[in-house]
Design a protein around this motif. Structure first.
Motif, PDB file in Angstrom:
ATOM      1  N   UNK A   1      -2.722   2.873 -11.905  1.00 11.71           N
ATOM      2  CA  UNK A   1      -3.535   1.703 -11.558  1.00 11.71           C
ATOM      3  C   UNK A   1      -2.718   0.701 -10.743  1.00 11.71           C
ATOM      4  N   UNK A   2      -1.469   0.500 -11.151  1.00 11.76           N
ATOM      5  CA  UNK A   2      -0.589  -0.414 -10.422  1.00 11.76           C
ATOM      6  C   UNK A   2      -0.323   0.108  -9.017  1.00 11.76           C
ATOM      7  N   UNK A   3      -0.100   1.424  -8.887  1.00  7.81           N
ATOM      8  CA  UNK A   3       0.135   2.011  -7.570  1.00  7.81           C
ATOM      9  C   UNK A   3      -1.087   1.841  -6.670  1.00  7.81           C
ATOM     10  N   UNK A   4      -2.274   1.944  -7.256  1.00  7.07           N
ATOM     11  CA  UNK A   4      -3.493   1.751  -6.473  1.00  7.07           C
ATOM     12  C   UNK A   4      -3.608   0.293  -6.012  1.00  7.07           C
ATOM     13  N   UNK A   5      -3.239  -0.643  -6.894  1.00 13.29           N
ATOM     14  CA  UNK A   5      -3.329  -2.066  -6.545  1.00 13.29           C
ATOM     15  C   UNK A   5      -2.273  -2.469  -5.510  1.00 13.29           C
ATOM     16  N   UNK A   6      -1.145  -1.782  -5.520  1.00 15.19           N
ATOM     17  CA  UNK A   6      -0.073  -2.154  -4.594  1.00 15.19           C
ATOM     18  C   UNK A   6      -0.292  -1.602  -3.196  1.00 15.19           C
ATOM     19  N   UNK A   7      -1.279  -0.721  -3.037  1.00 13.85           N
ATOM     20  CA  UNK A   7      -1.489  -0.069  -1.743  1.00 13.85           C
ATOM     21  C   UNK A   7      -2.239  -0.980  -0.784  1.00 13.85           C
ATOM     22  N   UNK A   8      -1.745  -2.216  -0.664  1.00 12.35           N
ATOM     23  CA  UNK A   8      -2.300  -3.155   0.313  1.00 12.35           C
ATOM     24  C   UNK A   8      -1.544  -2.983   1.621  1.00 12.35           C
ATOM     25  N   UNK A   9      -2.159  -3.384   2.700  1.00 22.26           N
ATOM     26  CA  UNK A   9      -1.538  -3.249   4.013  1.00 22.26           C
ATOM     27  C   UNK A   9      -0.489  -4.339   4.204  1.00 22.26           C
ATOM     28  N   UNK A  10       0.758  -3.936   4.338  1.00 19.37           N
ATOM     29  CA  UNK A  10       1.861  -4.876   4.562  1.00 19.37           C
ATOM     30  C   UNK A  10       2.505  -4.582   5.903  1.00 19.37           C
ATOM     31  N   UNK A  11       3.011  -5.607   6.587  1.00 19.59           N
ATOM     32  CA  UNK A  11       3.733  -5.359   7.838  1.00 19.59           C
ATOM     33  C   UNK A  11       4.917  -4.415   7.617  1.00 19.59           C
ATOM     34  N   UNK A  12       5.322  -3.707   8.648  1.00 20.45           N
ATOM     35  CA  UNK A  12       6.387  -2.711   8.521  1.00 20.45           C
ATOM     36  C   UNK A  12       7.719  -3.325   8.106  1.00 20.45           C
ATOM     37  N   UNK A  13       7.931  -4.597   8.428  1.00 20.35           N
ATOM     38  CA  UNK A  13       9.224  -5.206   8.124  1.00 20.35           C
ATOM     39  C   UNK A  13       9.273  -5.815   6.721  1.00 20.35           C
ATOM     40  N   UNK A  14       8.237  -5.557   5.887  1.00 20.75           N
ATOM     41  CA  UNK A  14       8.212  -6.131   4.544  1.00 20.75           C
ATOM     42  C   UNK A  14       8.646  -5.095   3.515  1.00 20.75           C
ATOM     43  N   UNK A  15       9.388  -5.556   2.522  1.00 21.04           N
ATOM     44  CA  UNK A  15       9.857  -4.698   1.435  1.00 21.04           C
ATOM     45  C   UNK A  15       9.445  -5.326   0.109  1.00 21.04           C
TER      46      UNK A  15
END
Length: 405
Positions: A112-126
């Motif tokens: 569930x956490x992995x599904x929630x974290x799958x937001x679109x982030x810029x390539x330079x973000x960690x």
């Protein structure tokens, strides 16, 4: 003979003013202070590394001092990360558990956490942290740990803390050049909260502001979970630079004046009080009113908390501070900041000092060391949680293996 690093934990805080390394050991399951090293920062500018070589040399000096005091060697460390590149975002996601109700497992929570974290982030973000706010099981909200409960649909509200991949890699590179392998990163506000915020405050709603030299990291808790994180681009150096320009003195003298005569509320200082300043090279010493110092500092203090108030309002958490505001970090030492915070935020405020470790010297029990000590406490707590989860997983595997015989 120096002690091996097997039971030693080291944390590194590369601030804009100071570079700090703290070493503790695990003794009967508890943390005990072993040594620390604090040196002037080098190669830093506005909260990020500007020059690798001097920054790495500062890390090496601090680590060497800490190892000497600890009479032990360290090869790995956890780093506290801060600066203007930090971003926090809320997300929501979940999984279906099938047509029939069943018991929630730890693997389901991770999915569930992995599904929630799958937001679109810029390539330079960690991603630094994945912080669950609440779980929703079959439309039932406000669940903190759904493992063992029964349901058919599991969702999670998640707070994600990210940083610049480039800025993060620079810190890792500095640590590596100093002979230290980075095993984990902790956002400075998360770390500082670990050492200064109580469980009751987290439940009622509280904002922690860690005022560093270049920036001020903030974190808001509500109902026991992280609701908001951000960074305010104002720190203690801004107050110092204002004094240097306003009084026509060098930055070191401005820092000394701020620490000894500064106040964030002009009316709290006597109109007759005066101080002597050396001034710039080639100029004669002169006397200035102490109120003039405060007249320079007060607008900057009000700007800091105006920006904090606007940030909290934009994050939708301004009205959630039932326990008020906690100020920590070296910048929190300026007298009058609590009054300014209470006046502009309309909530009670206090100074947050870190909880002491066993055998820790008093010089570390100060607001400027909150993130350093908190990073150690956070690392210890999360390692215990991971060990418990690994033990549970191993027990399940043994049961499965035994059942297959």
């Amino acid at each position: 003979m120096s002690q091996k690093s097997d039971n030693l934990i080291a944390v590194l805080d590369m601030g804009s003013a100071k570079t700090r390394v703290l070493i503790a050991e695990l003794h009967d399951g508890a943390l005990r202070y072993r040594g620390h090293g604090i040196v002037d920062a080098a190669g830093m500018r506005k909260g990020v590394i500007a020059e690798l070589k001097p920054a790495a040399e500062a890390v090496n000096k601090a680590a060497t001092l800490a190892e000497k005091r600890a009479d032990g060697t360290i090869e790995k460390c956890v780093i506290a990360v801060g600066g203007p590149h930090i971003r926090g975002v809320n997300s929501r996601g979940g999984i279906s558990l099938g047509n029939r109700l069943r018991e929630i497992s730890r693997e389901d929570v991770r999915a569930a956490v992995d599904r929630a974290r799958s937001v679109s982030l810029p390539q330079d973000r960690e991603v630094i942290h994945l912080l669950p706010q609440q779980f929703i099981l079959d439309d039932q909200p406000n669940i903190h740990d759904p493992v063992g409960m029964v349901g058919g649909q599991l969702e999670v509200n998640l707070h994600i803390v990210t940083c610049s991949a480039g800025a993060q890699q620079s810190v890792v590179t500095c640590s590596n050049r100093a002979g230290l392998e980075v095993t984990e990163s902790v956002f400075e506000a998360v770390a500082a909260a670990e050492a200064t915020i109580s469980a009751d405050e987290r439940e009622l709603g509280v904002c922690l502001l860690d005022i560093g030299a270049a920036t001020s990291e903030l974190i808001v808790f509500f109902e026991g979970s992280v609701a908001h994180t951000s960074v305010i681009p104002i720190g203690g150096d801004h107050f110092t630079n204002d004094l240097a320009a306003g009084l026509h003195v060098t930055p070191p003298e401005a820092e000394w004046i701020k620490c000894n005569y500064g106040h964030a509320v002009v009316t709290a200082v006597s109109t007759s009080a005066e101080i002597e300043v050396t001034g710039l090279p080639g100029h004669e010493p002169r006397t200035v009113r102490q109120r003039m110092v405060c007249e320079i500092l007060e607008p900057r203090a009000r700007e800091l908390f105006h920006m904090l108030r606007d940030n909290l309002r934009q994050g939708g958490v301004l009205e959630a501070l039932g326990a008020g505001c906690v100020l920590t970090g070296g910048g929190a030492r300026l007298p009058g900041l609590l009054d300014t915070a209470e006046s502009l935020l309309r909530v009670p405020a206090r100074i947050g000092s870190p909880v002491p470790l066993s055998k820790m010297p008093d010089e570390l029990a100060q607001p400027e060391c909150s993130a350093l000590i908190g990073a150690l406490l956070y690392t210890h707590r999360t390692s215990i949680i991971r060990a418990a989860e690994d033990s549970s997983l191993r027990a399940k595997l043994r049961a499965i293996f035994a059942g297959s015989l």
